[in-house]
Design a protein around this motif. Structure first.
Motif, mmCIF file in Angstrom:
data_model
loop_
_atom_site.group_PDB
_atom_site.id
_atom_site.type_symbol
_atom_site.label_atom_id
_atom_site.label_comp_id
_atom_site.label_asym_id
_atom_site.label_seq_id
_atom_site.Cartn_x
_atom_site.Cartn_y
_atom_site.Cartn_z
ATOM 1 N N GLY A 1 2.085 -18.602 -1.758
ATOM 2 C CA GLY A 1 2.591 -18.565 -3.566
ATOM 3 C C GLY A 1 2.979 -18.049 -4.319
ATOM 4 N N ASN A 2 3.302 -16.741 -3.794
ATOM 5 C CA ASN A 2 3.958 -15.552 -3.644
ATOM 6 C C ASN A 2 5.608 -15.709 -4.351
ATOM 7 O OD1 ASN A 2 3.289 -12.278 -1.638
ATOM 8 N ND2 ASN A 2 1.546 -14.009 -3.168
ATOM 9 N N LYS A 3 5.752 -15.219 -4.996
ATOM 10 C CA LYS A 3 6.923 -15.360 -5.614
ATOM 11 C C LYS A 3 7.938 -13.671 -5.584
ATOM 12 C CE LYS A 3 5.343 -17.890 -9.593
ATOM 13 N NZ LYS A 3 4.575 -18.247 -9.260
ATOM 14 N N ILE A 4 8.798 -13.220 -6.094
ATOM 15 C CA ILE A 4 9.452 -12.005 -5.847
ATOM 16 C C ILE A 4 9.231 -11.002 -6.404
ATOM 17 C CG2 ILE A 4 11.374 -11.898 -7.953
ATOM 18 C CD1 ILE A 4 12.051 -11.475 -4.210
ATOM 19 N N TYR A 5 8.280 -10.544 -7.115
ATOM 20 C CA TYR A 5 7.830 -9.458 -7.715
ATOM 21 C C TYR A 5 6.245 -9.577 -7.348
ATOM 22 C CZ TYR A 5 5.036 -13.425 -10.652
ATOM 23 O OH TYR A 5 3.950 -14.403 -10.765
ATOM 24 N N ASP A 6 5.691 -10.709 -6.689
ATOM 25 C CA ASP A 6 5.095 -10.208 -5.543
ATOM 26 C C ASP A 6 5.050 -8.957 -4.063
ATOM 27 O OD1 ASP A 6 2.671 -12.212 -6.660
ATOM 28 O OD2 ASP A 6 3.720 -13.518 -6.661
ATOM 29 N N LEU A 7 5.781 -10.003 -3.300
ATOM 30 C CA LEU A 7 6.490 -9.594 -2.962
ATOM 31 C C LEU A 7 6.674 -7.403 -3.147
ATOM 32 C CD1 LEU A 7 6.894 -11.140 -0.764
ATOM 33 C CD2 LEU A 7 8.859 -10.767 -0.720
ATOM 34 N N TYR A 8 7.596 -7.321 -4.464
ATOM 35 C CA TYR A 8 7.192 -5.804 -5.005
ATOM 36 C C TYR A 8 6.094 -5.076 -4.911
ATOM 37 C CZ TYR A 8 9.095 -2.110 -7.530
ATOM 38 O OH TYR A 8 9.340 -0.600 -7.928
ATOM 39 N N LEU A 9 5.987 -6.249 -5.267
ATOM 40 C CA LEU A 9 3.920 -5.206 -5.913
ATOM 41 C C LEU A 9 2.943 -4.890 -3.874
ATOM 42 C CD1 LEU A 9 2.728 -6.540 -8.539
ATOM 43 C CD2 LEU A 9 3.449 -4.879 -8.627
ATOM 44 N N ARG A 10 3.839 -5.464 -2.958
ATOM 45 C CA ARG A 10 3.361 -5.415 -1.709
ATOM 46 C C ARG A 10 3.967 -4.379 -0.548
ATOM 47 N NH1 ARG A 10 2.475 -9.528 1.488
ATOM 48 N NH2 ARG A 10 3.778 -11.779 0.616
ATOM 49 N N LEU A 11 4.814 -4.323 -1.575
ATOM 50 C CA LEU A 11 6.232 -4.025 -0.387
ATOM 51 C C LEU A 11 5.249 -2.618 0.754
ATOM 52 C CD1 LEU A 11 8.616 -4.173 0.470
ATOM 53 C CD2 LEU A 11 9.346 -2.670 -1.565
ATOM 54 N N GLU A 12 4.916 -1.901 -0.440
ATOM 55 C CA GLU A 12 4.468 -0.750 -0.182
ATOM 56 C C GLU A 12 3.293 -0.689 1.479
ATOM 57 O OE1 GLU A 12 4.550 3.729 0.500
ATOM 58 O OE2 GLU A 12 5.561 2.360 -1.399
ATOM 59 N N ASP A 13 2.419 -1.512 0.787
ATOM 60 C CA ASP A 13 1.147 -1.154 1.518
ATOM 61 C C ASP A 13 1.591 -2.605 3.133
ATOM 62 O OD1 ASP A 13 -0.377 0.079 0.565
ATOM 63 O OD2 ASP A 13 -1.721 -1.232 -0.961
ATOM 64 N N ASP A 14 1.857 -3.903 2.764
ATOM 65 C CA ASP A 14 2.277 -4.954 3.535
ATOM 66 C C ASP A 14 3.705 -4.380 4.661
ATOM 67 O OD1 ASP A 14 0.281 -5.568 2.911
ATOM 68 O OD2 ASP A 14 1.350 -7.559 1.646
ATOM 69 N N VAL A 15 4.323 -3.505 3.761
ATOM 70 C CA VAL A 15 5.895 -3.118 4.370
ATOM 71 C C VAL A 15 6.168 -1.415 5.530
ATOM 72 C CG1 VAL A 15 8.223 -3.990 5.521
ATOM 73 C CG2 VAL A 15 7.056 -5.647 4.046
ATOM 74 N N LEU A 16 6.275 -0.738 4.108
ATOM 75 C CA LEU A 16 6.456 -0.415 4.547
ATOM 76 C C LEU A 16 5.844 1.299 5.760
ATOM 77 C CD1 LEU A 16 8.125 1.412 0.787
ATOM 78 C CD2 LEU A 16 9.161 -0.022 2.960
ATOM 79 N N ASN A 17 4.515 0.763 5.006
ATOM 80 C CA ASN A 17 3.726 1.284 6.029
ATOM 81 C C ASN A 17 2.846 1.349 7.640
ATOM 82 O OD1 ASN A 17 2.914 2.895 3.697
ATOM 83 N ND2 ASN A 17 1.120 1.656 3.535
#
Length: 229
Positions: free
Chosen positions: A71-87
């Protein structure tokens, strides 16, 4: 005393070798997306197929991990970018997003306007590049498998894929054009012009053939990144 020094030296060597082995095994390719990515981690999914290719090619230092949420859209990815990718400090991020931004306009009466889709996508790419994390962009695959131009939302998909292709050029990052690959397969195999069943179960989510198609095209794209494999 001498035996203790020998044991200490052996201990240091073993620890260094273990550290080296662990560091080799932590080179992660992170797949960032929606349900297509989430389901790609299941048996027979394209992430599993890519991990099999990694083993077959003797690239034990690499592993593919999924960070997809249905169900994710582009803004969902932006909101979880820190936790799920950058970290997680991945060696490479593969982004496959956009189908819900388009699909939900019809199915749920929501979706994401094209200009907002582009702004959020740029924000994600800016953060990834600021962290020196390489990225591969993927085009939206399909919403329906009739011949190109005959599915209800094909025009919309073309607009959003145009944004993704332009961002690939602007940010000088590789593009995996899954849309083109999908419709090359559909043109060759969908002899009855069905809306599903060639690459997907329901027009969107991949079947066995679709997973193989995605895995092969992403592998070819990654293989062309200088010095990565």
């Amino acid at each position: 005393m001498e035996s203790k020094l020998i044991l200490l030296a052996l201990f240091v060597i073993v620890m260094l070798l273990m550290s080296y082995t662990v560091s080799k095994k932590t080179k992660t390719i992170l797949f960032f997306g929606d349900s297509i990515t989430e389901f790609g981690t299941l048996p027979g999914g394209y992430l599993q197929l890519l991990n099999e290719k990694i083993v077959q090619n003797g690239l034990s230092q690499l592993t593919c991990l999924g960070a997809g949420i249905s169900g994710n859209k582009i803004y969902d990815l932006y909101l979880r970018l820190e936790d799920d990718v950058l970290n997680k400090n991945p060696a490479l991020v593969v982004i496959l997003i956009g189908v819900n931004d388009v699909w939900h306009k019809v199915s749920h009466g929501t979706g994401t306007d094209a200009n907002k889709f582009e702004k959020f996508y740029k924000a994600i790419l800016n953060k990834l590049q600021a962290s020196n994390i390489p990225v591969v962009l993927c085009t939206i695959i399909s919403i329906g498998e009739k011949l190109q131009g005959q599915n209800r939302q094909d025009d919309d998909i073309d607009v959003y894929n145009g944004i993704i292709r332009n961002l690939s050029t602007t940010y000088q990052v590789p593009l995996c054009d899954l849309r083109k690959a999908a419709f090359d397969c559909i043109a060759a195999q969908n002899h009855t012009n069905a809306d599903r069943g060639v690459l997907t179960k329901d027009g969107v989510h991949l079947n066995e053939t679709g997973n193989r198609m995605v895995a092969e095209n992403i592998w070819q794209t990654i293989a062309q990144i200088p010095g990565f494999l």
